[in-house]
Design an enzyme around this catalytic site. Structure first.
Site, PDB file in Angstrom:
ATOM      1  N   ARG A  39       0.838  -1.217   0.000  1.00  0.00           N
ATOM      2  CA  ARG A  39       0.000   0.000   0.000  1.00  0.00           C
ATOM      3  C   ARG A  39       0.865   1.255   0.000  1.00  0.00           C
ATOM      4  NH1 ARG A  39      -2.034   0.700   6.237  1.00  0.00           N
ATOM      5  NH2 ARG A  39      -0.430  -0.581   7.178  1.00  0.00           N
ATOM      6  N   SER A  93      -4.665   4.698   5.929  1.00  0.00           N
ATOM      7  CA  SER A  93      -4.524   3.279   5.589  1.00  0.00           C
ATOM      8  C   SER A  93      -4.111   3.086   4.137  1.00  0.00           C
ATOM      9  CB  SER A  93      -5.845   2.549   5.830  1.00  0.00           C
ATOM     10  OG  SER A  93      -6.183   2.572   7.187  1.00  0.00           O
ATOM     11  N   GLU A 142     -18.989   4.653   0.045  1.00  0.00           N
ATOM     12  CA  GLU A 142     -18.235   4.122  -1.087  1.00  0.00           C
ATOM     13  C   GLU A 142     -19.030   4.161  -2.393  1.00  0.00           C
ATOM     14  OE1 GLU A 142     -18.678   2.554   1.810  1.00  0.00           O
ATOM     15  OE2 GLU A 142     -16.687   2.518   2.731  1.00  0.00           O
ATOM     16  N   PHE A 151     -14.476  -3.033   0.457  1.00  0.00           N
ATOM     17  CA  PHE A 151     -15.380  -1.901   0.202  1.00  0.00           C
ATOM     18  C   PHE A 151     -15.179  -1.329  -1.197  1.00  0.00           C
ATOM     19  CE2 PHE A 151     -14.075  -1.521   4.837  1.00  0.00           C
ATOM     20  CZ  PHE A 151     -14.998  -2.473   5.237  1.00  0.00           C
ATOM     21  N   HIS A 165      -5.507  -3.736   1.644  1.00  0.00           N
ATOM     22  CA  HIS A 165      -5.982  -4.678   2.659  1.00  0.00           C
ATOM     23  C   HIS A 165      -6.745  -5.852   2.043  1.00  0.00           C
ATOM     24  CE1 HIS A 165      -4.782  -1.242   4.967  1.00  0.00           C
ATOM     25  NE2 HIS A 165      -5.148  -1.754   6.127  1.00  0.00           N
ATOM     26  N   ASP A 211      -8.506  -7.919  11.900  1.00  0.00           N
ATOM     27  CA  ASP A 211      -9.877  -7.422  11.727  1.00  0.00           C
ATOM     28  C   ASP A 211     -10.858  -8.540  11.351  1.00  0.00           C
ATOM     29  OD1 ASP A 211      -9.424  -4.849  12.446  1.00  0.00           O
ATOM     30  OD2 ASP A 211      -9.331  -4.045  10.405  1.00  0.00           O
ATOM     31  N   ARG A 215      -1.886  -4.875   3.034  1.00  0.00           N
ATOM     32  CA  ARG A 215      -1.519  -4.137   4.251  1.00  0.00           C
ATOM     33  C   ARG A 215      -0.143  -4.498   4.815  1.00  0.00           C
ATOM     34  NH1 ARG A 215      -3.179  -5.425  10.148  1.00  0.00           N
ATOM     35  NH2 ARG A 215      -2.789  -3.462  11.195  1.00  0.00           N
TER      36      ARG A 215
END
Lengths: 318, 281
Positions: A13, A40, A61, A86, A112, A120, A170
């Site tokens: 990322r 992020s 989104e 998302f 991610h 998560d 990530r």
């Protein structure tokens, strides 16, 4: 066998963020949108340097994807940023109608992705996004393997006319591809030469494939590792050339084996050159909480699984 | 500039186009199309500052986005009669190999269309993006959009409505076709939406009401007001009260003709009520 050096672990990322920063300086048509995940996605620099070209849309989104489609009308090149889940599943119909069917020049940049999101858990660990995106007519699908490649890909997709899904992750992972590389969409990279088995990997599994090839060599097995960073359009020629030589293939990806790289490779082979294939991928399951390393081990997405699959698929040639 | 009679004549011809298009293929959405005929005629012929030729980026002109894509018959008729493509092509509506798909799309390259619509609730976001592009390009033109009232039940609209007000997208004039009907019945029965005016105002929009949305003079007046309210820090919402099926008596006062085509006899009645003005395609 050609070997590769990890110049230091980095997250893919951040490669995206660095690429976007560079694009901000070199291409004033590039605009960026983010759904409340600037840190992020490593979009901070772009936002700081070009506030007028940055759109914070909030946790919305669907609106972000629609706005991105609209921004292309007027000649902008929008890069959207949020987590892979998302970026795809949540907004599939928006991408389908407003972006893909409308042939809009939107770059959907997704961090991610996969299990390596980690703690998560499954709500955020999408393992179906490659399938979702590759099924959309006209969509280019890219899954990069390290920091340098992600940066290069980010820069390259701005020059490509048409919708793109760029998938990265990530965790910090080995950075081993050249810093000054030119990223060619749709061009597979042959990383090692081999004769016994082809290992086609994408994303975080490319480094694992290289590690597997080293271990296989010690067992007297010659593995050809190919980095398939572009899942669509797929480099059919590279796939066929290699499998015609080795006679079998292992595909490796941080994604469900339904709908992923493996199925795309299987289609090319079944149409042109049927050959035994083994899939290193998640097996139609959701993920769960855990550290990235624990999850990759538990779900069999590592060099050990690739080695095992290689030995198995070589046996099937007989 | 046209006089009111010319706009009336064009509207009547557009109504004929709509009826004939949906009749021929025994499918399509005449109700909402007829309800928005006056609005679309006025918008394209009197309100929008637009170029005669089409290019996707639309720099230096006003742009329009149809979010409720199922009223494609009125959109196609108005576009063709504004010169974007030959009116003869209206006869290909919904036929195989046509550029006039059931719902509007850019996919077949039909001039005048800038985004696909049909799956509801997406057009306002696209319009906001186009409005932001105008600002980045220092292009002082306006983005217009049209939405069904039932369409407001789609959640994405409210993301867009919140964004536009929160970010001062004041070069956007979004019109809501308040006909009070949707496929399964009156909007108040299917899913009551409460006071739409108050909702838009609560979100921070300027609201302009056109209570006679099938009256050309009223539309002209209302849209002029809407235009005068743009560029003042807030997005503008036009609440356009229309009659679904307007101009064809048996299609009015009901939701029955939302997505149903007239048969031969019904077509004849509808055409009789709307005599040919500018020439059929």
């Amino acid at each position: 066998m050609k070997t590769y050096t990890n110049t230091g672990n980095k997250d893919t990322r951040s490669g995206f963020g660095a690429g976007l920063t560079e694009l901000g300086q070199t291409n004033d048509k590039v605009v960026a949108l983010c759904a409340d995940l600037i840190g992020s996605l490593k979009m901070d620099d772009f936002k700081k340097n070009h506030p007028e070209r940055f759109f914070q849309v909030g946790i919305a989104e669907a609106n972000m994807i629609g706005m991105a489609a609209g921004l292309t009308i007027g000649g902008k090149i929008p890069f959207t940023g949020t987590f892979a889940n998302f970026s795809t599943g949540r907004v599939y119909d928006q991408i389908r109608q407003s972006v893909a069917y409308s042939d809009k020049n939107v770059k959907i940049c997704a961090s991610h992705a996969g299990l390596t999101l980690g703690e998560d858990g499954a709500t955020h660990q999408i393992l179906e996004d490659i399938g979702l995106m590759k099924m959309l007519p006209g969509m280019t699908v890219i899954n990069t393997c390290d920091y340098n490649q992600t940066k290069a890909a980010t820069i390259a997709i701005a020059e490509h006319k048409g919708p793109v899904y760029l998938r990265f992750g990530r965790p910090s992972v080995p950075n081993f591809t050249p810093e000054d590389q030119k990223f060619e969409i749709g061009k597979a990279l042959q990383l090692t030469e081999g004769t016994d088995v082809t290992i086609m990997a994408t994303g975080h599994l490319v480094w694992e494939a290289l590690e597997a090839a080293k271990a296989l060599l010690e067992k007297g097995i010659s593995a050809e590792v190919i980095d398939i960073h572009t899942i669509k359009p797929l480099d059919d020629d590279a796939i066929l050339k290699s499998v015609k030589k080795t006679g079998c293939v292992v595909t490796a990806e941080e994604h469900n084996y339904l709908g992923g790289l493996g199925e795309s490779v299987a289609r090319v082979l079944s149409l042109n050159h049927p050959a035994p294939q083994e899939f290193v991928a998640t097996k139609d399951t959701f993920g769960e909480s855990g550290t990235p390393a624990q999850l990759m081990d538990k779900y069999g997405l590592n060099s050990a699984s690739i080695i095992e699959a290689a030995q198995k698929v070589i046996e099937r040639k007989k | 500039m046209s006089n009111t009679q010319q706009l009336e004549d064009l509207t009547t011809q557009v109504r004929r186009d709509i009826l004939r298009m949906v009749h021929k293929v025994n499918s399509g959405h005449p109700g909402g199309s007829l309800g928005c005929a006056e609005f679309m005629v006025v918008l394209y012929n009197e309100i929008m500052d637009r170029k005669d030729t089409f290019d996707m980026d639309g720099i230096g002109e006003d742009l329009f986005f149809l979010s409720n894509g199922h009223i494609s018959p009125v959109f196609y008729s108005v576009l063709a009669r504004a010169g974007y493509f030959p009116i003869e092509e209206l006869s290909t509506f919904r036929l195989i190999n046509s550029r006039l798909q059931g719902h509007p799309t850019t996919h077949e390259g039909l001039p005048g269309i800038r985004v696909a619509s049909g799956s509801l609730g997406q057009g306002m976001s696209v319009a906001i993006g186009a409005a932001q592009a105008k600002k980045l390009n220092n292009d002082a033109h306006i983005i217009y959009s049209l939405h069904g009232d039932g369409e407001l039940q789609e959640g994405q609209n409210w993301e867009a409505i919140m964004y536009a007000a929160g970010n001062n997208v004041d070069n956007l004039i979004s019109t809501i076709d308040l006909n009070g009907q949707q496929i399964d019945g009156p909007t108040d029965v299917v899913l009551p939406m409460g006071n739409i005016k108050e909702k838009f105002e609560a979100f921070g929009w300027t609201v302009v009401e056109i209570n006679q949305g099938n009256n050309i003079e009223e539309i002209l007046k209302g849209m002029a007001v809407a235009k005068s309210k743009s560029g003042k820090g807030k997005p503008v919402c036009v609440l356009l009260k229309t009659m679904m099926g307007n101009g064809v008596d048996f299609m009015m006062h009901t939701h029955a003709w939302h997505g149903k085509a007239p048969n031969d006899d019904q077509l004849a009645i509808g055409l009789e009520q709307n005599p040919e003005t500018l020439g059929d395609y």
